[in-house]
Write a protein that holds these residues in place. Structure first.
Motif, PDB file in Angstrom:
ATOM      1  N   THR A   1     -43.545  21.158  -0.786  1.00 35.50           N
ATOM      2  CA  THR A   1     -43.726  22.345   0.059  1.00 35.50           C
ATOM      3  C   THR A   1     -43.999  21.944   1.504  1.00 35.50           C
ATOM      4  O   THR A   1     -43.585  22.643   2.423  1.00 35.50           O
ATOM      5  CB  THR A   1     -44.871  23.245  -0.438  1.00 35.50           C
ATOM      6  OG1 THR A   1     -45.989  22.426  -0.722  1.00 35.50           O
ATOM      7  CG2 THR A   1     -44.470  24.017  -1.646  1.00 35.50           C
ATOM      8  N   SER A   2     -44.667  20.803   1.705  1.00 31.47           N
ATOM      9  CA  SER A   2     -44.871  20.416   3.103  1.00 31.47           C
ATOM     10  C   SER A   2     -43.596  19.832   3.694  1.00 31.47           C
ATOM     11  O   SER A   2     -43.423  19.819   4.900  1.00 31.47           O
ATOM     12  CB  SER A   2     -46.036  19.441   3.245  1.00 31.47           C
ATOM     13  OG  SER A   2     -46.015  18.496   2.233  1.00 31.47           O
ATOM     14  N   LEU A   3     -42.669  19.401   2.835  1.00 35.39           N
ATOM     15  CA  LEU A   3     -41.369  18.963   3.341  1.00 35.39           C
ATOM     16  C   LEU A   3     -40.569  20.155   3.858  1.00 35.39           C
ATOM     17  O   LEU A   3     -39.756  20.024   4.763  1.00 35.39           O
ATOM     18  CB  LEU A   3     -40.598  18.276   2.214  1.00 35.39           C
ATOM     19  CG  LEU A   3     -39.536  17.250   2.590  1.00 35.39           C
ATOM     20  CD1 LEU A   3     -40.166  16.092   3.301  1.00 35.39           C
ATOM     21  CD2 LEU A   3     -38.809  16.800   1.346  1.00 35.39           C
ATOM     22  N   GLY A   4     -40.827  21.323   3.244  1.00 32.57           N
ATOM     23  CA  GLY A   4     -40.065  22.520   3.606  1.00 32.57           C
ATOM     24  C   GLY A   4     -40.180  22.876   5.069  1.00 32.57           C
ATOM     25  O   GLY A   4     -39.282  23.484   5.638  1.00 32.57           O
TER      26      GLY A   4
ATOM     27  N   ALA B   1     -49.152  32.070   3.664  1.00 33.60           N
ATOM     28  CA  ALA B   1     -48.849  31.374   4.910  1.00 33.60           C
ATOM     29  C   ALA B   1     -47.711  30.381   4.712  1.00 33.60           C
ATOM     30  O   ALA B   1     -46.864  30.218   5.589  1.00 33.60           O
ATOM     31  CB  ALA B   1     -50.087  30.655   5.410  1.00 33.60           C
ATOM     32  N   GLU B   2     -47.680  29.710   3.555  1.00 32.53           N
ATOM     33  CA  GLU B   2     -46.637  28.712   3.307  1.00 32.53           C
ATOM     34  C   GLU B   2     -45.267  29.364   3.190  1.00 32.53           C
ATOM     35  O   GLU B   2     -44.271  28.785   3.570  1.00 32.53           O
ATOM     36  CB  GLU B   2     -46.932  27.962   2.010  1.00 32.53           C
ATOM     37  CG  GLU B   2     -48.174  27.102   2.064  1.00 32.53           C
ATOM     38  CD  GLU B   2     -47.907  25.775   2.746  1.00 32.53           C
ATOM     39  OE1 GLU B   2     -46.941  25.116   2.366  1.00 32.53           O
ATOM     40  OE2 GLU B   2     -48.671  25.429   3.652  1.00 32.53           O
TER      41      GLU B   2
ATOM     42  N   GLU C   1     -51.978  24.067   4.811  1.00 41.11           N
ATOM     43  CA  GLU C   1     -51.817  23.069   3.750  1.00 41.11           C
ATOM     44  C   GLU C   1     -53.179  22.527   3.329  1.00 41.11           C
ATOM     45  O   GLU C   1     -53.430  22.293   2.150  1.00 41.11           O
ATOM     46  CB  GLU C   1     -50.968  21.916   4.273  1.00 41.11           C
ATOM     47  CG  GLU C   1     -50.264  21.186   3.174  1.00 41.11           C
ATOM     48  CD  GLU C   1     -48.805  21.589   3.115  1.00 41.11           C
ATOM     49  OE1 GLU C   1     -48.020  20.966   3.808  1.00 41.11           O
ATOM     50  OE2 GLU C   1     -48.495  22.543   2.392  1.00 41.11           O
ATOM     51  N   LEU C   2     -54.087  22.379   4.323  1.00 36.39           N
ATOM     52  CA  LEU C   2     -55.406  21.809   4.047  1.00 36.39           C
ATOM     53  C   LEU C   2     -56.172  22.641   3.041  1.00 36.39           C
ATOM     54  O   LEU C   2     -56.618  22.137   2.000  1.00 36.39           O
ATOM     55  CB  LEU C   2     -56.213  21.767   5.345  1.00 36.39           C
ATOM     56  CG  LEU C   2     -56.085  20.514   6.174  1.00 36.39           C
ATOM     57  CD1 LEU C   2     -56.851  20.706   7.463  1.00 36.39           C
ATOM     58  CD2 LEU C   2     -56.606  19.331   5.412  1.00 36.39           C
TER      59      LEU C   2
ATOM     60  N   GLY D   1     -32.876  23.409  -0.424  1.00 39.33           N
ATOM     61  CA  GLY D   1     -33.070  22.351  -1.416  1.00 39.33           C
ATOM     62  C   GLY D   1     -34.516  22.251  -1.832  1.00 39.33           C
ATOM     63  O   GLY D   1     -34.838  22.205  -3.024  1.00 39.33           O
ATOM     64  N   VAL D   2     -35.410  22.251  -0.827  1.00 41.28           N
ATOM     65  CA  VAL D   2     -36.833  22.154  -1.128  1.00 41.28           C
ATOM     66  C   VAL D   2     -37.290  23.342  -1.965  1.00 41.28           C
ATOM     67  O   VAL D   2     -37.987  23.198  -2.973  1.00 41.28           O
ATOM     68  CB  VAL D   2     -37.648  22.055   0.170  1.00 41.28           C
ATOM     69  CG1 VAL D   2     -39.108  22.298  -0.091  1.00 41.28           C
ATOM     70  CG2 VAL D   2     -37.457  20.715   0.803  1.00 41.28           C
TER      71      VAL D   2
END
Lengths: 166, 337
Positions: B124-127, B207-208, B158-159, B84-85
């Motif tokens: 993306t951080s929810l993923g 990385a993500e 993420e940072l 979904g994400v």
């Protein structure tokens, strides 16, 4: 002290190498250059492999002048580790006096070891180059004389190989 | 009418996106085969073009195995979150300018929200929940390790991702994605204006998406298959699809932020009608995205995986300072010019 391994002095990386990106680009150049090289893949069912004469395919009986060389001594069936060969002997008017009435190899049992070929005193059973064996029923896997007999001139490669290497 | 247009846009974009993602899998298989001097799948259909369909059919008919002591509910939920994400992130990416179809001016972007970049960063951080929850719910040590690794990796990258995006926002002066694209008109692409930010963002994108130099959450030699070790059938398919969808989406985001989005230089000087210009712009966007995806694939077959401490060192000791430096340089540049 003699067994001590020599000390390897590794150089520190140059700052240019620590920067990663030029090295990565260099690596990508090598990877991409491989794309245009010739491929090693064989497109199998269309492009068949011709095995060398030392290849051990399915065992076959050598047919010379219209009859098999086999004298039905039963050595092959005796030596077969997988008990795949079944021979039944009988008499004949020919010079060789004996011949197999029934010669069956169960190809589901055969392990392609080549012992039968090695032990045969008449050079009557040899390993062919055939390796594509597919059956739909277990009964189909038992090859009788009709499937086993192959004329000698078709097996020339293997016979010559045996003469040279035995 | 507005609503109907939006619904049609969603259907078209979803269809095109799933199609592209399915064929990216084929592209990866063919390209990696070519790099290894092989041919790759070429039997199903002409040159293997129907291979993705065959793969999907295979996955649909496979048994869905859930480990005995797994948490069934979360085990089912995790791939849904992941997929979904991966699919919803594309909603804010503009893939073209306005296009005039049947008398309606259609904006080629599903949701034009004024905090576009924040939406992307948030989703993306929810993923990471998809990966971590799957690792935890599988009741397997390998899956758990993969999940834990993925969460640590996401936090550290993420940072620098956020910090390098800040540079783009400063140049464009807006968080809205189509404003950012418009600011890159002509040759003022952000890759030229801030190359350092481009490289840090690209590395963070790798990385993500858990692609190879950073695919520690699913490191095969150590963790079997990482977080999706205990998945099979359609749920494994969902993870597989979401990995490639993530790749597609992050390529689209990199294109939007740094490679000028749908902007094609000199397109207005050829003298085509507006309709054809929009077609060229959309296909230009897609070409940029596909080239970036091929870049992802080539990198995968070039660079070996980092060790975990190397990953953390690179993230915290190199990427973070460099992206802060990029921010300073960008601020200085804006102040001077």
């Amino acid at each position: 002290m003699e067994n001590q391994k020599p000390i390897i002095h590794r150089k520190d990386l140059h700052w240019w190498e620590l920067f990663y990106i030029p090295q990565i680009i260099n690596g990508m150049r090598i990877t991409l250059s491989q794309v245009f090289r010739p491929k090693f893949t064989r497109q199998y069912p269309e492009e068949k492999w011709n095995p060398p004469s030392s290849f051990r395919g399915r065992p076959v009986l050598v047919e010379q002048n219209g009859v098999e060389r086999c004298v039905a001594c039963g050595l092959c069936s005796r030596v077969c580790p997988a008990l795949a060969i079944d021979v039944q002997a009988s008499e004949t008017e020919l010079l060789k006096e004996r011949y197999p009435v029934r010669f069956e190899i169960n190809m589901l049992r055969c392990i392609f070891c080549g012992f039968c070929e090695e032990v045969c005193p008449e050079e009557a059973i040899v390993m062919s180059k055939e390796f594509e064996l597919v059956f739909r029923h277990q009964e189909d896997a038992i090859f009788g004389k009709d499937k086993l007999l192959i004329p000698a001139d078709k097996l020339k490669d293997r016979l010559e190989f045996l003469r040279k290497n035995r | 009418m507005e609503l109907l247009i939006t619904v049609i846009k969603i259907i078209v974009v979803m269809g095109v996106m799933l199609g592209i993602v399915a064929y990216v899998v084929l592209l990866e298989r063919r390209l990696s085969a070519a790099i290894q001097n092989r041919i790759g799948p070429n039997r199903v259909g002409w040159q293997g073009l129907l291979q993705p369909i065959a793969d999907v059919i295979k996955l649909v008919f496979k048994e869905d195995i859930v480990p005995v002591k797994a948490n069934r509910f979360i085990h089912d939920l995790a791939p849904i979150i992941s997929l979904g994400v991966a699919l919803t992130t594309f909603a804010v990416v503009p893939f073209g300018d306005k296009i005039n179809l049947f008398g309606y001016d259609i904006k080629l972007q599903i949701a034009d929200i004024n905090i576009g970049i924040l939406y992307i960063l948030a989703l993306t951080s929810l993923g990471v929940y998809g990966l971590t929850l799957s690792g935890w719910s599988s009741n397997s040590k390998y899956a758990l390790l993969g999940g834990v690794r993925s969460s640590a990796q996401m936090i550290s990258y993420e940072l620098s991702m956020g910090l390098s995006v800040l540079g783009v926002i400063m140049v464009a002066g807006s968080l809205q994605l189509d404003k950012i694209v418009e600011a890159q008109a002509g040759w003022k692409w952000n890759i030229i204006l801030q190359p350092i930010g481009f490289f840090t963002f690209l590395t963070a994108a790798f990385a993500e998406t858990n692609r190879l130099p950073f695919d520690l959450p699913e490191a095969e030699p150590e963790l079997v298959a990482g977080y999706h070790t205990e998945y099979s059938g359609l749920k494994f398919g969902a993870y597989y699809l979401s990995e490639y969808a993530n790749m597609f989406v992050s390529s689209a985001i990199v294109t939007t932020l740094y490679l000028g989005g749908w902007q094609m230089p000199f397109v207005h000087s050829i003298g085509l009608s507006d309709f054809w210009i929009s077609i060229i712009q959309v296909s230009g966007f897609l070409i940029k995205v596909v080239l970036l995806i091929s870049f992802f694939i080539i990198i995968r077959w070039t660079i070996p995986r980092f060790r975990y401490d190397q990953l953390m060192n690179l993230g915290w000791k190199f990427m973070l300072p460099v992206s802060i430096l990029n921010l300073l340089i960008t601020g200085l540049g804006i102040l001077l010019f």
